[in-house]
Scaffold this motif. Structure first.
Motif, PDB file in Angstrom:
ATOM      1  N   UNK A  15      36.485 113.774   3.954  1.00 52.01           N
ATOM      2  CA  UNK A  15      38.108 113.673   3.208  1.00 52.01           C
ATOM      3  C   UNK A  15      39.011 114.797   3.891  1.00 52.01           C
ATOM      4  N   UNK A  16      40.149 114.317   3.997  1.00 51.58           N
ATOM      5  CA  UNK A  16      41.214 115.538   4.087  1.00 51.58           C
ATOM      6  C   UNK A  16      41.890 116.086   2.932  1.00 51.58           C
ATOM      7  N   UNK A  44      25.122 120.657   1.402  1.00 50.75           N
ATOM      8  CA  UNK A  44      25.941 121.406   2.211  1.00 50.75           C
ATOM      9  C   UNK A  44      27.453 121.092   2.118  1.00 50.75           C
ATOM     10  N   UNK A  45      28.272 122.021   2.590  1.00 47.41           N
ATOM     11  CA  UNK A  45      29.608 121.941   2.500  1.00 47.41           C
ATOM     12  C   UNK A  45      30.447 122.512   3.499  1.00 47.41           C
ATOM     13  N   UNK A  46      31.165 121.774   4.519  1.00 51.11           N
ATOM     14  CA  UNK A  46      31.649 122.255   5.600  1.00 51.11           C
ATOM     15  C   UNK A  46      33.318 121.739   5.793  1.00 51.11           C
ATOM     16  N   UNK A  47      34.076 122.446   6.489  1.00 48.64           N
ATOM     17  CA  UNK A  47      35.413 122.005   6.628  1.00 48.64           C
ATOM     18  C   UNK A  47      35.944 122.411   8.104  1.00 48.64           C
ATOM     19  N   UNK A  48      36.887 121.765   8.505  1.00 44.59           N
ATOM     20  CA  UNK A  48      37.562 121.870   9.722  1.00 44.59           C
ATOM     21  C   UNK A  48      38.904 122.667   9.243  1.00 44.59           C
ATOM     22  N   UNK A  49      39.226 123.583  10.108  1.00 44.88           N
ATOM     23  CA  UNK A  49      40.240 124.491  10.159  1.00 44.88           C
ATOM     24  C   UNK A  49      41.433 124.514  11.146  1.00 44.88           C
ATOM     25  N   UNK A  50      42.893 124.040  10.566  1.00 44.02           N
ATOM     26  CA  UNK A  50      43.904 123.924  11.509  1.00 44.02           C
ATOM     27  C   UNK A  50      44.992 124.505  11.055  1.00 44.02           C
ATOM     28  N   UNK A  51      45.414 125.345  12.078  1.00 42.52           N
ATOM     29  CA  UNK A  51      46.865 126.112  11.667  1.00 42.52           C
ATOM     30  C   UNK A  51      46.620 126.980  10.356  1.00 42.52           C
ATOM     31  N   UNK A  52      45.380 127.666  10.285  1.00 39.77           N
ATOM     32  CA  UNK A  52      44.775 128.779   9.289  1.00 39.77           C
ATOM     33  C   UNK A  52      44.779 127.755   8.074  1.00 39.77           C
ATOM     34  N   UNK A  54      42.675 124.706   5.471  1.00 36.01           N
ATOM     35  CA  UNK A  54      41.803 123.654   5.570  1.00 36.01           C
ATOM     36  C   UNK A  54      42.087 122.082   5.917  1.00 36.01           C
ATOM     37  N   UNK A  55      41.885 121.647   7.076  1.00 40.89           N
ATOM     38  CA  UNK A  55      42.227 120.248   7.636  1.00 40.89           C
ATOM     39  C   UNK A  55      41.288 119.109   6.884  1.00 40.89           C
ATOM     40  N   UNK A  56      39.838 119.285   6.766  1.00 39.25           N
ATOM     41  CA  UNK A  56      39.165 118.103   6.649  1.00 39.25           C
ATOM     42  C   UNK A  56      37.941 118.627   5.696  1.00 39.25           C
ATOM     43  N   UNK A  57      37.548 117.977   4.946  1.00 36.96           N
ATOM     44  CA  UNK A  57      36.178 118.625   4.354  1.00 36.96           C
ATOM     45  C   UNK A  57      35.226 117.592   4.642  1.00 36.96           C
ATOM     46  N   UNK A  58      33.854 118.071   4.647  1.00 41.59           N
ATOM     47  CA  UNK A  58      32.640 117.385   4.948  1.00 41.59           C
ATOM     48  C   UNK A  58      31.683 118.108   3.876  1.00 41.59           C
ATOM     49  N   UNK A  59      31.209 116.919   3.090  1.00 39.20           N
ATOM     50  CA  UNK A  59      30.238 117.157   1.914  1.00 39.20           C
ATOM     51  C   UNK A  59      28.889 116.594   2.251  1.00 39.20           C
ATOM     52  N   UNK A  60      27.848 117.241   2.394  1.00 38.92           N
ATOM     53  CA  UNK A  60      26.498 116.436   2.719  1.00 38.92           C
ATOM     54  C   UNK A  60      25.719 116.680   1.098  1.00 38.92           C
ATOM     55  N   UNK A  61      25.212 115.363   0.964  1.00 38.35           N
ATOM     56  CA  UNK A  61      24.869 115.245  -0.389  1.00 38.35           C
ATOM     57  C   UNK A  61      23.426 114.427  -0.327  1.00 38.35           C
ATOM     58  N   UNK A  62      22.612 114.674  -1.313  1.00 38.12           N
ATOM     59  CA  UNK A  62      21.407 113.943  -1.493  1.00 38.12           C
ATOM     60  C   UNK A  62      21.506 113.010  -2.587  1.00 38.12           C
ATOM     61  N   UNK A  63      21.222 111.902  -2.640  1.00 39.83           N
ATOM     62  CA  UNK A  63      21.507 110.721  -3.562  1.00 39.83           C
ATOM     63  C   UNK A  63      20.297 110.165  -3.921  1.00 39.83           C
ATOM     64  N   UNK A  64      19.762 110.292  -5.400  1.00 43.78           N
ATOM     65  CA  UNK A  64      18.557 109.679  -5.811  1.00 43.78           C
ATOM     66  C   UNK A  64      18.848 108.419  -6.377  1.00 43.78           C
ATOM     67  N   UNK A  65      17.896 107.135  -5.949  1.00 44.62           N
ATOM     68  CA  UNK A  65      17.924 106.046  -6.611  1.00 44.62           C
ATOM     69  C   UNK A  65      16.727 105.420  -6.923  1.00 44.62           C
ATOM     70  N   UNK A  66      16.720 104.505  -7.890  1.00 44.93           N
ATOM     71  CA  UNK A  66      15.386 104.098  -8.390  1.00 44.93           C
ATOM     72  C   UNK A  66      15.048 102.748  -7.551  1.00 44.93           C
TER      73      UNK A  66
END
Length: 69
Positions: A15-16, A44-52, A54-66
């Motif tokens: 997400x931006x 995990x949580x990462x992001x891109x930086x542009x012009x000092x 935060x330009x974009x977020x990346x969130x890695x999740x583990x999802x549990x399902x039955x």
């Protein structure tokens, strides 16, 4: 009491705008094909930086399902 079996999958949403939106985007897309999702954990949580900024977020999740059964 019935026993239930769960499986975890790993997803990365982006997400931006925010971390929350990145997580929600991953869960929404997974919900198109995965049933009985019950929880998530942020791994995990990462992001891109542009012009000092935060330009974009990346969130890695583990999802549990039955599993059906």
């Amino acid at each position: 009491m019935d026993a239930h079996i769960y499986k975890k999958i790993e997803l990365t949403g982006t997400s931006p705008n925010s971390v929350e939106e990145a997580v929600q985007n991953a869960i929404t897309k997974a919900g198109e094909s995965v049933r009985e999702m019950k929880w998530f954990e942020l791994s995990e949580l990462r992001g891109d930086i542009s012009d000092n900024k935060v330009a974009h977020w990346q969130a890695t999740i583990k999802v549990g399902f039955r599993l059906d059964g």
